[in-house]
Design a protein around this motif. Structure first.
Motif, PDB file in Angstrom:
ATOM      1  N   CYS A   1     -10.646  14.013  -3.872  1.00  0.00           N
ATOM      2  CA  CYS A   1     -10.167  14.691  -4.008  1.00  0.00           C
ATOM      3  C   CYS A   1      -9.248  15.657  -2.131  1.00  0.00           C
ATOM      4  O   CYS A   1     -10.826  15.568  -1.375  1.00  0.00           O
ATOM      5  CB  CYS A   1     -10.597  15.985  -4.878  1.00  0.00           C
ATOM      6  N   PHE A   2      -8.918  15.887  -2.237  1.00  0.00           N
ATOM      7  CA  PHE A   2      -8.532  16.578  -0.589  1.00  0.00           C
ATOM      8  C   PHE A   2      -7.154  17.410  -0.120  1.00  0.00           C
ATOM      9  O   PHE A   2      -6.919  17.319  -1.804  1.00  0.00           O
ATOM     10  CB  PHE A   2      -7.941  15.058   0.119  1.00  0.00           C
ATOM     11  N   LYS A   3      -7.948  18.513   0.300  1.00  0.00           N
ATOM     12  CA  LYS A   3      -6.289  19.233   0.074  1.00  0.00           C
ATOM     13  C   LYS A   3      -4.929  19.191  -0.063  1.00  0.00           C
ATOM     14  O   LYS A   3      -4.553  18.301   1.219  1.00  0.00           O
ATOM     15  CB  LYS A   3      -6.681  20.036   1.344  1.00  0.00           C
ATOM     16  N   ASP A   4      -3.918  19.777  -0.022  1.00  0.00           N
ATOM     17  CA  ASP A   4      -3.121  19.417  -0.228  1.00  0.00           C
ATOM     18  C   ASP A   4      -2.290  19.875   1.757  1.00  0.00           C
ATOM     19  O   ASP A   4      -2.302  20.555   1.916  1.00  0.00           O
ATOM     20  CB  ASP A   4      -2.181  19.922  -1.036  1.00  0.00           C
TER      21      ASP A   4
ATOM     22  N   MET B   1       0.588  -0.985  -0.127  1.00  0.00           N
ATOM     23  CA  MET B   1       0.147   0.302  -0.003  1.00  0.00           C
ATOM     24  C   MET B   1       1.020   1.099   0.134  1.00  0.00           C
ATOM     25  O   MET B   1       1.549   1.354   0.330  1.00  0.00           O
ATOM     26  CB  MET B   1      -1.153  -0.412   1.500  1.00  0.00           C
ATOM     27  N   CYS B   2      -0.099   2.342  -0.496  1.00  0.00           N
ATOM     28  CA  CYS B   2       0.929   3.531  -0.325  1.00  0.00           C
ATOM     29  C   CYS B   2       0.232   4.894   0.397  1.00  0.00           C
ATOM     30  O   CYS B   2      -0.404   4.346   0.913  1.00  0.00           O
ATOM     31  CB  CYS B   2       1.263   3.765  -2.310  1.00  0.00           C
ATOM     32  N   LEU B   3       1.439   5.720   0.777  1.00  0.00           N
ATOM     33  CA  LEU B   3       0.254   7.000   0.876  1.00  0.00           C
ATOM     34  C   LEU B   3      -1.747   7.565   0.632  1.00  0.00           C
ATOM     35  O   LEU B   3      -1.891   7.685   1.122  1.00  0.00           O
ATOM     36  CB  LEU B   3       1.409   8.488   1.196  1.00  0.00           C
ATOM     37  N   PHE B   4      -0.844   7.004  -0.505  1.00  0.00           N
ATOM     38  CA  PHE B   4      -2.298   7.869  -1.326  1.00  0.00           C
ATOM     39  C   PHE B   4      -3.585   7.502  -0.878  1.00  0.00           C
ATOM     40  O   PHE B   4      -4.476   6.778  -0.608  1.00  0.00           O
ATOM     41  CB  PHE B   4      -2.265   8.021  -2.136  1.00  0.00           C
TER      42      PHE B   4
ATOM     43  N   ASP C   1      -3.739   4.645   1.474  1.00  0.00           N
ATOM     44  CA  ASP C   1      -3.827   4.504   3.099  1.00  0.00           C
ATOM     45  C   ASP C   1      -4.717   6.154   2.623  1.00  0.00           C
ATOM     46  O   ASP C   1      -5.901   5.755   3.381  1.00  0.00           O
ATOM     47  CB  ASP C   1      -2.893   4.932   3.597  1.00  0.00           C
ATOM     48  N   ILE C   2      -5.301   6.839   2.302  1.00  0.00           N
ATOM     49  CA  ILE C   2      -5.486   7.871   2.393  1.00  0.00           C
ATOM     50  C   ILE C   2      -7.256   7.225   2.075  1.00  0.00           C
ATOM     51  O   ILE C   2      -8.453   7.736   2.510  1.00  0.00           O
ATOM     52  CB  ILE C   2      -4.836   9.442   2.103  1.00  0.00           C
ATOM     53  N   VAL C   3      -6.993   6.824   0.701  1.00  0.00           N
ATOM     54  CA  VAL C   3      -8.433   6.527  -0.185  1.00  0.00           C
ATOM     55  C   VAL C   3      -8.516   5.588   0.862  1.00  0.00           C
ATOM     56  O   VAL C   3     -10.180   6.307   1.079  1.00  0.00           O
ATOM     57  CB  VAL C   3      -7.935   6.101  -1.245  1.00  0.00           C
ATOM     58  N   ALA C   4      -8.281   4.837   1.492  1.00  0.00           N
ATOM     59  CA  ALA C   4      -8.753   3.359   2.912  1.00  0.00           C
ATOM     60  C   ALA C   4      -9.498   4.567   3.695  1.00  0.00           C
ATOM     61  O   ALA C   4      -9.816   3.520   4.749  1.00  0.00           O
ATOM     62  CB  ALA C   4      -8.424   2.785   2.893  1.00  0.00           C
ATOM     63  N   GLY C   5      -9.004   5.357   3.813  1.00  0.00           N
ATOM     64  CA  GLY C   5      -9.356   6.079   5.430  1.00  0.00           C
ATOM     65  C   GLY C   5      -8.517   6.059   6.286  1.00  0.00           C
ATOM     66  O   GLY C   5      -8.784   6.669   7.436  1.00  0.00           O
ATOM     67  N   LYS C   6      -7.052   5.482   6.378  1.00  0.00           N
ATOM     68  CA  LYS C   6      -7.045   4.660   6.953  1.00  0.00           C
ATOM     69  C   LYS C   6      -5.729   5.787   7.977  1.00  0.00           C
ATOM     70  O   LYS C   6      -5.375   5.850   8.860  1.00  0.00           O
ATOM     71  CB  LYS C   6      -5.449   3.308   6.476  1.00  0.00           C
ATOM     72  N   ILE C   7      -5.763   7.043   7.307  1.00  0.00           N
ATOM     73  CA  ILE C   7      -4.848   8.246   6.828  1.00  0.00           C
ATOM     74  C   ILE C   7      -6.039   9.010   6.415  1.00  0.00           C
ATOM     75  O   ILE C   7      -6.701   9.548   6.219  1.00  0.00           O
ATOM     76  CB  ILE C   7      -3.235   8.483   6.041  1.00  0.00           C
ATOM     77  N   PRO C   8      -6.330  10.298   7.994  1.00  0.00           N
ATOM     78  CA  PRO C   8      -7.080  11.083   7.896  1.00  0.00           C
ATOM     79  C   PRO C   8      -6.306  12.598   6.807  1.00  0.00           C
ATOM     80  O   PRO C   8      -5.250  13.004   6.480  1.00  0.00           O
ATOM     81  CB  PRO C   8      -7.083  11.586   9.119  1.00  0.00           C
ATOM     82  N   SER C   9      -7.825  13.058   5.845  1.00  0.00           N
ATOM     83  CA  SER C   9      -7.565  14.242   4.871  1.00  0.00           C
ATOM     84  C   SER C   9      -8.612  14.965   5.338  1.00  0.00           C
ATOM     85  O   SER C   9      -9.875  14.204   5.704  1.00  0.00           O
ATOM     86  CB  SER C   9      -7.201  12.801   3.601  1.00  0.00           C
ATOM     87  N   THR C  10      -8.287  16.103   4.479  1.00  0.00           N
ATOM     88  CA  THR C  10      -9.823  16.847   4.159  1.00  0.00           C
ATOM     89  C   THR C  10     -10.211  17.101   3.400  1.00  0.00           C
ATOM     90  O   THR C  10      -9.761  17.477   2.115  1.00  0.00           O
ATOM     91  CB  THR C  10      -8.616  18.562   4.595  1.00  0.00           C
ATOM     92  N   LYS C  11     -11.662  15.994   3.221  1.00  0.00           N
ATOM     93  CA  LYS C  11     -11.450  15.629   1.288  1.00  0.00           C
ATOM     94  C   LYS C  11     -12.179  17.172   1.198  1.00  0.00           C
ATOM     95  O   LYS C  11     -13.028  18.027   1.324  1.00  0.00           O
ATOM     96  CB  LYS C  11     -13.249  14.181   1.937  1.00  0.00           C
TER      97      LYS C  11
END
Ligand code: 5GP
Ligand code: ZN
Length: 113
Positions: A25-28, A1-4, A6-16
């Motif tokens: 699509c999330f904030k850098d 798995m890669c960083l993104f 993990d973000i897509v899977a919700g394992k790492i939070p992001s601002t959607k």
């Protein structure tokens, strides 16, 4: 798995900012402009070359294109924004999951092309 992935899977939070079946699509995390959103396909492709070579590349490319315009609209920058893809380390790609930067909200004067 890669960083993104993990973000897509919700394992790492992001601002959607926007999501559908094909893209997230999330904030850098390190914005270079008031609006700086990453458009990321939910399927892993290493880079633009991988996206182009994949049997589903055309489908995802079309969805990415629509998502870029949608993100610009949601962000209020439809009239002026820049889209950047870095392919390969020497081009500045640091995350090996293809993505498109949507940048705007200020005067974008510095440019290579
Ligand atoms: P690249 O340099 O590969 O074209 O772009 C990668 C982008 O991902 C960079 O602009 C960087 O700030 C962003 N980024 C790296 N890690 C994270 C993270 O964990 N969360 C978010 N939201 N952005 C990230
Ligand atoms: Zn990935």
């Amino acid at each position: 798995m890669c960083l993104f992935c993990d973000i897509v899977a919700g394992k790492i939070p992001s601002t959607k900012v926007y999501e559908n079946d094909y893209v997230l699509c999330f904030k850098d995390i390190n914005p270079v402009a008031p609006i700086h959103v990453l458009v990321v396909p939910k399927k892993h492709f290493d880079d633009m070359n991988g996206l182009a070579a994949d049997p589903e590349g055309a489908l995802y490319s079309a969805e990415i294109t629509k998502a870029i315009a949608e993100v610009a609209k949601i962000s209020g920058v439809s009239e002026a924004y820049r889209t950047i893809n870095n392919c390969g380390e020497d081009a500045g790609q640091t995350v090996k999951h293809v993505h498109f930067h949507v940048i705007g909200g200020t005067s974008l004067t510095e440019k290579l092309i």
